[in-house]
Write a protein that holds these residues in place. Sequence first.
Motif, short mmCIF file in Angstrom:
data_model
loop_
_atom_site.label_atom_id
_atom_site.label_comp_id
_atom_site.label_asym_id
_atom_site.label_seq_id
_atom_site.Cartn_x
_atom_site.Cartn_y
_atom_site.Cartn_z
N VAL A 1 0.83 -1.20 0.00
CA VAL A 1 0.00 0.00 0.00
C VAL A 1 0.86 1.24 0.00
O VAL A 1 0.67 2.17 -0.79
N ASN A 2 1.86 1.28 0.86
CA ASN A 2 2.69 2.46 1.00
C ASN A 2 3.50 2.77 -0.25
O ASN A 2 3.83 3.92 -0.52
N ILE B 1 -10.59 4.04 -14.26
CA ILE B 1 -10.69 2.58 -14.17
C ILE B 1 -9.50 2.02 -13.39
O ILE B 1 -9.66 1.16 -12.52
N HIS B 2 -8.31 2.53 -13.66
CA HIS B 2 -7.11 2.01 -13.00
C HIS B 2 -7.20 2.18 -11.49
O HIS B 2 -6.80 1.28 -10.73
N ARG B 3 -7.73 3.28 -11.04
CA ARG B 3 -7.79 3.55 -9.61
C ARG B 3 -8.64 2.51 -8.88
O ARG B 3 -8.28 2.05 -7.80
N ILE B 4 -9.75 2.13 -9.45
CA ILE B 4 -10.62 1.14 -8.83
C ILE B 4 -10.14 -0.28 -9.11
O ILE B 4 -10.24 -1.17 -8.25
N GLN B 5 -9.58 -0.49 -10.27
CA GLN B 5 -9.23 -1.84 -10.71
C GLN B 5 -7.91 -2.34 -10.14
O GLN B 5 -7.78 -3.53 -9.84
N GLN C 1 -5.33 -0.06 -8.05
CA GLN C 1 -4.61 0.66 -7.00
C GLN C 1 -4.97 0.13 -5.62
O GLN C 1 -6.11 0.18 -5.18
N LEU C 2 -3.98 -0.37 -4.91
CA LEU C 2 -4.18 -0.93 -3.59
C LEU C 2 -4.22 0.17 -2.54
O LEU C 2 -3.32 1.02 -2.48
N ILE C 3 -5.27 0.19 -1.71
CA ILE C 3 -5.40 1.17 -0.64
C ILE C 3 -5.68 0.44 0.67
O ILE C 3 -6.01 -0.75 0.68
N LYS D 1 -6.77 -7.19 -7.24
CA LYS D 1 -6.05 -6.03 -7.78
C LYS D 1 -4.65 -6.46 -8.22
O LYS D 1 -4.50 -7.31 -9.08
N SER D 2 -3.62 -5.87 -7.59
CA SER D 2 -2.25 -6.12 -8.03
C SER D 2 -1.51 -7.10 -7.12
O SER D 2 -0.27 -7.16 -7.16
N VAL D 3 -2.25 -7.86 -6.30
CA VAL D 3 -1.59 -8.77 -5.35
C VAL D 3 -2.22 -10.17 -5.38
O VAL D 3 -3.37 -10.34 -5.77
#
Length: 289
Positions: free
Chosen positions: A191-192, A226-230, A232-234, A267-269
Amino acid sequence: MLDENSLLDNYHQAPVIGYHRASLSQKFGAPRQPNLVALTSVIEMLAPYDTPAAFDGLDKFSHIWVSWQFHHNYRYKNNNKTSSDFRAQVRPPRLGGNQKIGVFASRSMYRPSGLGLSVVKLEQVKIVQGRVLLIIKGADMIDGTPIIDVKPYVAYSDALIQTENGFAPTAPELLNVTVTDAANEQFMMLVNTGEPSNAHSDTSNNDTNIKDANTGSNSATVASTIHRIQNQLITSDMSIIKELIAQDPRPAYRRIEIATPFVMRYKSVDVSFQLIESGQLQITAVAAI
């Protein structure tokens, strides 16, 4: 009696009007029914169906019906559509994956039409670069799902209270999910390194901070929205990950296996989890794809 060629002539061709863009790119881990997990995603409308005029008034409805295609169904993934593939019976996970029932008494993806139908919450009708994006919540679709139709949900006719619900009278029981210290540390490191400085203040994960690029108020594009929801890990994603795993995505016949690792892509993990002796599901690792 109709022969196979005659049956194939009866197929109805419906246009794909958009695609679902979501944080889940694989079937494993996806909710088996809508609204079980408040997962935010996007329907990206395609031309010519993405004109804002076609959605005038839709924002007055809180929920919408979405018709979509099971594109990871092997029959449709390989364009293998013949009547000989018809399955009269299926094994629903809700019944343990062993008991058979009629396909039309189930919501199985292996049905003649290959179509799904879901009610989801409409968060926002978003106009970006002159195109329509529907921000939704609670979908049981994965990334890339073809969208066939969208229409408003009307409670007075669509919500039926006194009904019989067959083998699924109530929502499935959720399992407790824990996170090891190591997995939580791995998640926070990703996330960081992966989110902008103001992302920690965004707990809704619904993209309402990105405004229409045509207004000049923010430099949003269709791709960035789209990228932000699809992808980006928060920080709030850990809660969503736990909710998804609490649904127990494991195959029914493997749910008694202790310490067997399973991996859900979000997402990305890749999120690794397993059943532990206490009967809880435990997240053991979070790794970048």
